[in-house]
Design a protein around this motif. Structure first.
Motif, PDB file in Angstrom:
ATOM      1  N   ASP A   1      -0.718  -5.541 -36.448  1.00  0.00           N
ATOM      2  CA  ASP A   1      -1.232  -6.881 -36.893  1.00  0.00           C
ATOM      3  C   ASP A   1      -1.710  -6.518 -38.249  1.00  0.00           C
ATOM      4  O   ASP A   1      -1.579  -7.645 -39.086  1.00  0.00           O
ATOM      5  CB  ASP A   1      -2.152  -7.303 -36.007  1.00  0.00           C
ATOM      6  CG  ASP A   1      -1.332  -8.065 -34.799  1.00  0.00           C
ATOM      7  OD1 ASP A   1      -0.249  -8.502 -34.774  1.00  0.00           O
ATOM      8  OD2 ASP A   1      -2.053  -7.928 -33.551  1.00  0.00           O
ATOM      9  N   MET A   2      -2.393  -6.017 -38.376  1.00  0.00           N
ATOM     10  CA  MET A   2      -2.970  -5.334 -39.880  1.00  0.00           C
ATOM     11  C   MET A   2      -1.766  -5.233 -40.763  1.00  0.00           C
ATOM     12  O   MET A   2      -2.159  -5.639 -42.060  1.00  0.00           O
ATOM     13  CB  MET A   2      -3.705  -4.158 -39.814  1.00  0.00           C
ATOM     14  CG  MET A   2      -5.062  -4.121 -39.079  1.00  0.00           C
ATOM     15  SD  MET A   2      -6.017  -2.798 -38.597  1.00  0.00           S
ATOM     16  CE  MET A   2      -6.605  -2.313 -40.563  1.00  0.00           C
TER      17      MET A   2
ATOM     18  N   LEU B   1      -8.268  -6.351 -35.214  1.00  0.00           N
ATOM     19  CA  LEU B   1      -6.852  -6.520 -35.221  1.00  0.00           C
ATOM     20  C   LEU B   1      -6.093  -5.289 -34.874  1.00  0.00           C
ATOM     21  O   LEU B   1      -6.394  -4.309 -35.333  1.00  0.00           O
ATOM     22  CB  LEU B   1      -6.168  -6.847 -36.675  1.00  0.00           C
ATOM     23  CG  LEU B   1      -6.470  -8.541 -37.211  1.00  0.00           C
ATOM     24  CD1 LEU B   1      -5.874  -8.308 -38.898  1.00  0.00           C
ATOM     25  CD2 LEU B   1      -5.662  -9.318 -36.294  1.00  0.00           C
TER      26      LEU B   1
ATOM     27  N   ILE C   1      -7.974 -14.707 -35.740  1.00  0.00           N
ATOM     28  CA  ILE C   1      -8.134 -13.803 -34.798  1.00  0.00           C
ATOM     29  C   ILE C   1      -9.257 -12.932 -35.038  1.00  0.00           C
ATOM     30  O   ILE C   1     -10.053 -12.541 -34.094  1.00  0.00           O
ATOM     31  CB  ILE C   1      -6.603 -13.068 -34.745  1.00  0.00           C
ATOM     32  CG1 ILE C   1      -5.732 -13.822 -34.055  1.00  0.00           C
ATOM     33  CG2 ILE C   1      -6.713 -11.698 -33.835  1.00  0.00           C
ATOM     34  CD1 ILE C   1      -4.132 -13.595 -34.074  1.00  0.00           C
ATOM     35  N   VAL C   2      -9.026 -12.593 -36.288  1.00  0.00           N
ATOM     36  CA  VAL C   2     -10.406 -11.512 -36.460  1.00  0.00           C
ATOM     37  C   VAL C   2     -11.804 -12.294 -36.315  1.00  0.00           C
ATOM     38  O   VAL C   2     -12.642 -11.668 -35.872  1.00  0.00           O
ATOM     39  CB  VAL C   2     -10.302 -11.288 -38.058  1.00  0.00           C
ATOM     40  CG1 VAL C   2     -11.646 -10.410 -38.488  1.00  0.00           C
ATOM     41  CG2 VAL C   2      -9.014 -10.305 -38.332  1.00  0.00           C
TER      42      VAL C   2
ATOM     43  N   CYS D   1      -0.298  -8.754 -41.738  1.00  0.00           N
ATOM     44  CA  CYS D   1      -1.287  -9.338 -42.505  1.00  0.00           C
ATOM     45  C   CYS D   1      -1.184  -8.889 -43.739  1.00  0.00           C
ATOM     46  O   CYS D   1      -1.006  -9.675 -44.741  1.00  0.00           O
ATOM     47  CB  CYS D   1      -2.521  -9.060 -41.637  1.00  0.00           C
ATOM     48  SG  CYS D   1      -3.852 -10.348 -42.595  1.00  0.00           S
TER      49      CYS D   1
ATOM     50  N   TYR E   1      -4.192 -14.970 -38.629  1.00  0.00           N
ATOM     51  CA  TYR E   1      -4.920 -13.527 -38.523  1.00  0.00           C
ATOM     52  C   TYR E   1      -6.310 -13.510 -38.727  1.00  0.00           C
ATOM     53  O   TYR E   1      -7.272 -12.891 -38.311  1.00  0.00           O
ATOM     54  CB  TYR E   1      -4.044 -12.588 -39.296  1.00  0.00           C
ATOM     55  CG  TYR E   1      -2.962 -11.873 -38.800  1.00  0.00           C
ATOM     56  CD1 TYR E   1      -3.067 -11.659 -37.508  1.00  0.00           C
ATOM     57  CD2 TYR E   1      -1.769 -11.886 -39.369  1.00  0.00           C
ATOM     58  CE1 TYR E   1      -1.630 -11.070 -37.004  1.00  0.00           C
ATOM     59  CE2 TYR E   1      -0.582 -11.272 -38.644  1.00  0.00           C
ATOM     60  CZ  TYR E   1      -0.753 -11.021 -37.453  1.00  0.00           C
ATOM     61  OH  TYR E   1       0.561 -10.407 -36.853  1.00  0.00           O
TER      62      TYR E   1
END
Length: 325
Positions: free
Chosen positions: A60-61, A56, A49-50, A64, A46
């Motif tokens: 997804d947040m 996000l 990805i950020v 995470c 993640y």
């Protein structure tokens, strides 16, 4: 967390507990190591990805944050208990015990609350749009971060008593009304304080699990209805359907181990002396969700899986070149 309830003066020598449980505890710490690796991989995926996409999605947040809470549980528990298994004593002083127990309990509370948050978020996302629900759906992304802040604040306040009652072991004896964690003690002084703290924490846990089950049941009902329609969720919104199934799997996994953990805990409350094997079983069951959940996330989340596979494929040529040289 291993806990031995002692309403009567318990055994005066703790060394036999270590010798009887060292083998099984070592296996448990191996599982915790696997869990640390899995949750760390999810967080790194993640983070990448950020870094590349600068944002996000709300789900997804939440995933995470769940991985972070589970990593917090495993790291805080794994290090002192592993050292205790290998015979090291006097690991922590009073301030150290207070921080370790407080951190573990806050992490465990966040894990259950964030799993519930994930379930409720997915249920609202999949629910048929209505005049009031449409406004809630549009507001969901902006509510994620404030909800995290509220959950952190509430759980940090609820577990302040852990700072007051946690102490380092003074000798081989354990006072009455004390939770023996091996490397630290939680001395509640009297039965009333223990009951009050237990009612607050258990009430919170069972309320959250109930909400989790209701929202997951609603998700399953929606998926069942949509699967019999021509324009089903599976065809029109495959990503949301896949995410919903992941959420339900995580909830079922949590509720299963939560039930076993609490059944053992209730048994331990009814016994003056508890077998070390029983206490060790609770250690294992209470950490199973934390080390299994990241692998469900990796297997079901295409973005996370793609990042991890990409890293593995990039490392493979380097390792092959090293072997050839």
């Amino acid at each position: 967390m291993t806990s031995v309830w002692a309403p009567k003066p318990p055994r005066s020598d703790l060394s036999p507990v270590k010798s009887k449980t060292s083998c099984s505890a070592a296996r448990h710490h191996k599982n915790e190591g696997i869990g640390i690796l899995g949750n760390g991989a999810v967080l790194l995926a993640y983070a990448h990805i950020v870094y590349t996409q600068r944002k996000l999605l709300p789900v997804d947040m939440i995933l995470c944050q769940l991985a972070f809470a589970n990593l917090m549980i495993l790291m805080i528990r794994c290090v002192p208990q592993t050292m205790t298994v290998f015979g090291l004593t006097d690991l922590l002083d009073d301030p150290g015990c207070k921080m370790v127990i407080y951190g573990y309990r806050v992490g465990r509370a966040l894990s259950i609350c964030i799993t519930c948050m994930l379930s409720v978020f997915q249920a609202v996302t999949l629910a048929p749009a209505g005049p009031h629900l449409s406004r809630l759906k549009s507001a969901l992304p902006s509510l994620v971060l404030p909800t995290f802040a509220v959950l952190w604040f509430l759980n940090m306040v609820i577990y302040i008593p852990a700072l007051l009652f946690s102490t380092a072991p003074r000798n081989s004896t354990v006072p009455a009304f004390t939770l023996n964690l091996g490397f630290c003690l939680m001395d509640f002084k009297d039965n009333m304080l223990y009951i009050i703290q237990g009612v607050i924490v258990s009430g919170r846990d069972f309320s959250v699990v109930a909400l989790m089950l209701v929202s997951s049941g609603f998700i399953l009902l929606l998926l069942h209805r949509h699967s019999h329609q021509v324009r089903s969720v599976r065809r029109s919104r495959p990503a949301e359907t896949r995410a919903a199934k992941t959420v339900v799997t995580l909830v079922v996994l949590y509720v299963f181990f939560f039930g076993i953990d609490n059944a053992i805990w209730i048994y331990m409350l009814t016994e003056a002396k508890v077998s070390p094997v029983v206490a060790d079983m609770r250690v294992f069951c209470s950490s199973c969700y934390a080390f299994l959940s990241p692998y469900f996330i990796i297997s079901s989340n295409k973005k996370v899986k793609a990042k991890i596979v990409c890293v593995v494929e990039q490392d493979r040529p380097e390792s092959m070149d090293t072997q050839e040289s």
